[in-house]
Design a protein around this motif. Structure first.
Motif, short mmCIF file in Angstrom:
data_model
loop_
_atom_site.label_atom_id
_atom_site.label_comp_id
_atom_site.label_asym_id
_atom_site.label_seq_id
_atom_site.Cartn_x
_atom_site.Cartn_y
_atom_site.Cartn_z
N GLU B 213 0.85 -1.29 -0.05
CA GLU B 213 -0.07 0.04 -0.08
C GLU B 213 0.86 1.24 0.00
OE1 GLU B 213 -4.26 -0.52 2.66
OE2 GLU B 213 -2.24 -1.58 3.16
N ILE B 214 0.35 2.13 -0.95
CA ILE B 214 1.19 3.69 -0.66
C ILE B 214 0.65 4.19 0.48
CG2 ILE B 214 1.64 5.83 -1.88
CD1 ILE B 214 1.89 4.31 -4.36
N MET B 215 1.69 4.85 1.27
CA MET B 215 1.34 5.42 2.54
C MET B 215 1.24 6.93 2.11
SD MET B 215 3.26 3.11 5.37
CE MET B 215 4.89 3.90 4.87
N SER B 216 2.22 7.47 1.36
CA SER B 216 2.00 8.81 1.24
C SER B 216 2.95 9.20 -0.17
CB SER B 216 2.90 9.64 2.17
OG SER B 216 3.17 10.94 2.00
N ILE B 217 2.23 10.00 -0.89
CA ILE B 217 3.09 10.53 -2.12
C ILE B 217 3.22 12.09 -1.86
CG2 ILE B 217 3.04 10.84 -4.69
CD1 ILE B 217 1.06 8.45 -4.73
N ASN B 218 4.48 12.60 -1.96
CA ASN B 218 4.87 13.94 -1.86
C ASN B 218 6.39 14.25 -2.22
OD1 ASN B 218 4.56 16.69 -1.16
ND2 ASN B 218 3.57 16.08 0.86
N GLN B 290 18.25 16.73 22.54
CA GLN B 290 18.01 18.01 21.41
C GLN B 290 17.04 18.02 20.40
OE1 GLN B 290 22.28 16.89 20.15
NE2 GLN B 290 21.33 18.24 18.54
N GLN B 291 16.33 18.89 20.15
CA GLN B 291 15.20 18.95 19.23
C GLN B 291 16.02 18.84 17.68
OE1 GLN B 291 11.89 20.98 20.08
NE2 GLN B 291 10.63 20.09 18.43
N ILE B 292 15.45 17.93 17.34
CA ILE B 292 16.07 17.85 15.77
C ILE B 292 14.88 17.79 14.79
CG2 ILE B 292 18.02 16.55 16.20
CD1 ILE B 292 16.34 14.17 15.35
N LYS B 293 15.38 18.04 13.42
CA LYS B 293 14.34 18.17 12.26
C LYS B 293 14.35 16.72 11.75
CE LYS B 293 14.51 22.42 9.96
NZ LYS B 293 15.46 23.13 8.97
N PRO B 294 13.21 16.20 11.55
CA PRO B 294 12.73 14.90 11.01
C PRO B 294 13.50 14.47 9.69
CG PRO B 294 11.03 15.89 11.13
CD PRO B 294 11.92 16.83 11.68
N ASP B 295 13.82 13.35 9.35
CA ASP B 295 14.19 13.13 7.82
C ASP B 295 13.19 12.14 7.48
OD1 ASP B 295 14.93 10.77 8.91
OD2 ASP B 295 16.98 11.09 8.63
N VAL B 296 13.24 11.67 6.34
CA VAL B 296 12.11 10.71 5.66
C VAL B 296 12.12 9.43 6.37
CG1 VAL B 296 11.77 9.40 3.62
CG2 VAL B 296 12.65 11.69 3.33
N GLU B 297 13.07 8.98 6.98
CA GLU B 297 12.83 7.78 7.80
C GLU B 297 12.04 7.96 8.93
OE1 GLU B 297 16.65 5.50 8.18
OE2 GLU B 297 15.74 4.12 9.44
N ASP B 298 12.18 9.01 9.82
CA ASP B 298 11.44 9.34 10.80
C ASP B 298 9.80 9.39 10.21
OD1 ASP B 298 13.14 9.69 12.92
OD2 ASP B 298 13.76 11.62 11.67
N CYS B 299 9.63 9.96 9.12
CA CYS B 299 8.43 10.08 8.60
C CYS B 299 7.72 8.79 8.21
CB CYS B 299 8.38 11.02 7.19
SG CYS B 299 8.99 12.51 7.37
N PHE B 300 8.76 7.91 7.79
CA PHE B 300 8.12 6.45 7.27
C PHE B 300 7.70 6.06 8.47
CE2 PHE B 300 8.43 2.06 5.94
CZ PHE B 300 8.16 2.14 4.75
N ILE B 301 8.53 5.92 9.61
CA ILE B 301 8.25 5.18 10.76
C ILE B 301 7.08 5.61 11.51
CG2 ILE B 301 8.92 4.53 13.18
CD1 ILE B 301 12.05 4.66 11.82
N ALA B 302 6.82 6.99 11.37
CA ALA B 302 5.70 7.54 11.75
C ALA B 302 4.52 7.22 11.05
CB ALA B 302 5.70 9.19 11.80
N LEU B 303 4.51 6.99 9.70
CA LEU B 303 3.43 6.61 8.79
C LEU B 303 2.80 5.24 9.11
CD1 LEU B 303 4.41 8.33 5.55
CD2 LEU B 303 2.17 8.76 6.88
N MET B 304 4.09 4.36 9.32
CA MET B 304 3.82 3.07 9.63
C MET B 304 3.06 3.15 10.97
SD MET B 304 7.28 0.89 8.66
CE MET B 304 6.98 -0.07 10.04
N LYS B 305 3.36 3.75 11.99
CA LYS B 305 2.79 3.61 13.08
C LYS B 305 1.19 4.03 13.23
CE LYS B 305 3.86 3.34 17.57
NZ LYS B 305 4.70 2.05 18.07
N THR B 306 0.93 5.24 12.37
CA THR B 306 -0.24 5.65 12.21
C THR B 306 -1.16 4.56 11.33
OG1 THR B 306 0.55 7.00 10.65
CG2 THR B 306 -0.42 8.03 12.53
N ASP B 307 -0.51 3.88 10.33
CA ASP B 307 -1.23 3.06 9.84
C ASP B 307 -1.88 1.49 10.42
OD1 ASP B 307 -1.27 4.34 7.65
OD2 ASP B 307 -0.55 2.83 6.21
N SER B 308 -1.03 1.26 11.44
CA SER B 308 -1.14 -0.02 12.01
C SER B 308 -2.31 0.13 13.10
CB SER B 308 -0.10 -0.80 12.55
OG SER B 308 0.70 0.12 13.28
#
Lengths: 372, 308
Positions: B213-218, B290-308
């Motif tokens: 499944e495609i989780m996000s296109i951007n 420290q507060q950091i900026k997310p990268d794509v991997e963080d986004c991927f993990i977050a998307l997986m989390k919201t999906d499941s």
């Protein structure tokens, strides 16, 4: 056309670069043709014989001498105890026991009749059978000689006797090499035609080049022809090499014409190429293709009439041989090489093989898909 | 700009009735002409199945797809003329030389090496010194360049690259993406799949795919922008205990090991102090936060989390 030529060029390049395949195509036939016919000999020689002689008379000596002089038997033991001889059989050092009873000479002279005992080790059925038959013939011969010594036969035999003197047509000296060598040649051509083709195509599948080819606009028939033509040519080359060798080594020159053989071989190769193609479209790996090929080859050889005559097979097996293309070619090559049959005599086999070629290739082309 | 590739609700299943693998569960996306489009997802996400459908090697069970305006099922012959496909596994003739391979593919595409040489010049020049070497004897990076040259020799309008950088060293990977940039400038639409999240930022747009499944296109930036929660990188002496303690922090959304640090995704803004105090309470030594900026991997993990 240009694509096809290019495909052929590529295919030949690959074949000639692959040392293993080249060796298989040229060295294997030479070895098989030179070595196998000597080994695959129907004649039984070196039958190991144990003789139990309880008589030890001049007559028994003469019999033993006659048997060993025949060249078929190796005298393993010459003893006076049956148990000793039996022990030799049990240890697999002897195949046959001939027991000469006590007073063999006396009984033979006095009563005009004597018995001998023969025991065969039937673990190797063929050896036992043939050995027994040879021994029997020698003893009969001996019997006649003994009688000749005693009795002055009248000029005309008082009792009617029928003596059969066979004359072997087409192969007067019953030289088994004359019919084995062409048969082995057929097997070789079959190997090159069907199994090398199958392995070659399956290798493309395995390596992944098949998939790469499939995304190209290459036409299915171009691809298939590009695979079949090289092996068709190689098959005919192997046949030619084989005929050359059988002339050099065995002095076999076909009585019939080479044209007949090559016409049949050309069509026969189409049929087995189709078979190779068919195997390749069902096998996904070279191992699978090898195993299928190996299994089919066993059946093909054993039911081809190469070693055992088809006529002596049970009826169901004879029916199976009708589906064996190898059997037709072996039949034809023997007919042409030994008997000199022409195209009109092998018409029936030719038509059948054409049928095979059409069915197998149609099936193969149908089941070959560029996509799944 | 028009569409080069269009997938609409693609479905693919493997296996028999008993054990069905649902490789693609309704995948839809569009790729613009001249775009460098990345399909990013872990192994087994369905990337190869998708590519095999788009290159007409596989027939989908449901949905439709068009490549260069042609349907992948109906007009597969047309598509085969105009796409280049580089499978994940090296699949050229190992026993032919570099030059023979290139010529072979040029010929079966009814073209010549000379005709499109300008397109592959930059890539082919690097392997030209070895043109008489058999393809099987090339190094991994050179094999890849040869495969790319062969896939480009007929000047395809769409290029499909299935995991081209898997198993390739870091320098070659960089070089490879450089080559793709240049090809894109020539106007070739490129679809590339990769399991490496860090490569996402090199694409124009990416599709994140997971279990068919495609989780996000951007765009890579867009995907990162969509990541709303604050992200904190944490480090301490006892990393294992730290991760366990993080997970018991009440204001936490998600936490996972990420290289040298642990990443903690927080539920609300300004929770950082709270977290620091909480961790100090647990007596972690040499704590870094420290507060950091997310990268794509963080986004991927977050998307997986919201999906499941």
């Amino acid at each position: 056309m240009r694509t096809l030529l290019f495909l052929l060029q590529k295919e030949f390049r690959q074949i000639f670069r692959d040392k293993a395949i080249l060796r298989m195509i040229f060295v294997m036939p030479i070895l098989q043709l030179v070595v196998l016919p000597w080994a695959a000999d129907y004649e039984m020689k070196n039958i190991r014989l144990s003789i139990v002689d309880h008589d030890n008379s001049p007559y028994s000596q003469e019999l033993v001498h006659k048997i060993t002089a025949s060249g078929y038997f190796l005298l393993n033991t010459y003893t006076q105890s049956f148990a000793d001889a039996m022990h030799e059989v049990e240890e697999d050092r002897a195949d046959l026991i001939l027991e000469i009873p006590p007073r063999f000479e006396r009984t033979l002279v006095r009563e005009n009749e004597a018995t001998l005992f023969m025991a065969l080790n039937a673990i190797n059925g063929v050896k036992a059978n043939l050995g027994g038959a040879y021994l029997r013939t020698i003893i009969q011969d001996y019997n006649r000689e003994v009688r000749l010594n005693w009795v002055q036969l009248p000029r005309f035999n008082p009792e009617t006797r029928i003596e059969i003197v066979p004359s072997n047509w087409f192969n007067p000296f019953m030289n088994y090499q004359y019919f084995m060598v062409p048969g082995i040649l057929v097997i070789l051509v079959t190997l090159v035609g069907s199994f090398l083709t199958a392995l070659n195509i399956v290798r493309e599948k395995e390596v992944g080049t098949m998939e790469q080819i499939n995304v190209t606009p290459i036409k299915k028939h171009h691809f298939i022809l590009g695979k079949l033509i090289p092996f068709w040519i190689l098959g005919l080359v192997v046949l030619t090499v084989g005929f050359f060798l059988s002339w050099v080594v065995y002095g076999i020159v076909p009585v019939g014409s080479f044209v007949t053989i090559y016409v049949f071989a050309a069509i026969y190769l189409l049929a087995v190429l189709g078979l190779g193609l068919l195997i390749s479209s069902y096998a996904d790996s070279q191992q699978q293709a090898m195993l299928i090929s190996f299994f089919m080859m066993m059946v093909f050889i054993l039911l081809s009439g190469l070693y055992t005559s088809i006529d002596s097979m049970p009826e169901w097996a004879q029916l199976v041989t009708l589906l064996n293309p190898v059997a037709y070619f072996i039949d034809v090559i023997r007919l042409v090489v030994l008997k000199g049959a022409g195209l009109s005599e092998i018409r029936q086999q030719l038509l059948t093989i054409i049928g095979f070629a059409v069915v197998l290739n149609a099936w193969a082309v149908f089941s070959y898909k560029k996509r799944s | 700009m028009s569409t080069a590739v269009k997938a609409d609700n693609l479905e693919k299943r493997y296996g028999t009735k008993k054990e069905v693998t649902h490789a693609l569960k309704g995948v839809s996306f569009e790729v613009e002409r001249g775009e460098l489009f990345g399909i990013i997802g872990p192994d087994g996400a369905g990337k190869t199945s998708l590519f095999r459908i788009l290159t007409t090697l596989l027939v989908p069970e449901g949905g439709q797809a068009q490549v260069d305006g042609y349907d992948v099922v109906e007009d597969y012959r047309e598509i085969r003329k105009r796409v280049g496909y580089m499978p994940g596994r090296f699949s050229l003739y190992q026993d032919l030389t570099v030059e023979e391979n290139l010529k072979f593919f040029a010929t079966i595409f009814h073209t010549t090496v000379g005709e499109n040489y300008d397109l592959i010049k930059d890539i082919y020049e690097q392997i030209e010194p070895f043109k008489d070497r058999k393809a099987g004897k090339l190094s991994g990076g050179m094999k890849q360049k040869l495969a790319l040259s062969c896939a480009l020799i007929h000047r395809p309008s769409v290029l499909f690259l299935d995991e081209p950088t898997t198993g390739v060293d870091a320098v070659s990977r960089k070089e490879f993406w450089e080559m793709l940039r240049k090809l894109k400038e020539q106007g070739i639409t490129i679809l590339v799949s990769t399991p490496y999240m860090d490569e996402a930022s090199l694409c124009d747009r990416v599709a994140l795919i997971q279990t068919g499944e495609i989780m996000s296109i951007n765009t890579p930036e867009g995907i990162i922008r969509d990541f709303e929660n604050p992200l904190v990188a944490v480090k301490a002496d006892n990393m294992f205990r730290l991760l366990k303690d993080l997970q018991s922090f009440p204001g936490l959304f998600d936490s996972y090991a990420f290289g040298e640090y642990h990443h903690a995704v927080l539920q609300k803004e300004n929770q950082q102090q709270e977290l620091q105090a909480y961790l100090q309470e647990q007596q972690h030594e040499s704590l870094e936060l420290q507060q950091i900026k997310p990268d794509v991997e963080d986004c991927f993990i977050a998307l997986m989390k919201t999906d499941s």
